[in-house]
Design an enzyme around this catalytic site. Sequence first.
Site, PDB file in Angstrom:
ATOM      1  CB  CYS A  86      -0.904  -0.015   1.234  1.00 40.75           C
ATOM      2  SG  CYS A  86      -2.036   1.385   1.286  1.00 40.75           S
ATOM      3  CG  LEU A  87       4.528   3.457  -1.870  1.00 44.92           C
ATOM      4  CD1 LEU A  87       4.795   4.128  -0.523  1.00 44.92           C
ATOM      5  CD2 LEU A  87       5.807   2.802  -2.386  1.00 44.92           C
TER       6      LEU A  87
END
Length: 193
Positions: A131-132
Amino acid sequence: MSDDDSRASTSSSSSSSSNQQTEKEGSTPKKKESKVSMSKNSKLLSTSAKRIQKELADITLDPPPNCSAGPKGDNIYEWRSTILGPPGSVYEGGVFFLDITFTPEYPFKPPKVTFRTRIYHCNINSQGVICLDILKDNWSPALTISKVLLSICSLLTDCNPADPLVGSIATQYMTNRAEHDRMARQWTKRYAT
């Protein structure tokens, strides 16, 4: 043959040839359309391949600290990366392997980056999904794979519990940091060394 038969025969042969002409005309644009889309795909492919080749040369000459990356084999679109756990972090001493997959739309679409090594992190799930923001909505063609790897290293140093992928780890990080850090070190020792 009567005049009516002659007219019917002429009419049917002219409508038959007009149908054939319409069919030919109808198929011609389809061929052109497929050539155009194939040409567009080839252009994208060559644009992405050139960009990936350039990034490979750059990352080979000047890799980001504690990182390496390059093609798995002959396919320029499939890379393997190694990230060393950042010094001073709970991941220090770990060696983490990631898969990087580029699409023909790269650099206009982000690469798909996933962890192959298990890691205890609130922003990385058990399938290795990260999750970036820059790998999703905040992607920009100005970004490079080197910058992506640096961002992942930064995420290993400072996770983002406000936007977690694994809620239970984020909660533990915020409410019982000592236990979180113990678990992260334990997983690093077990899976990344």
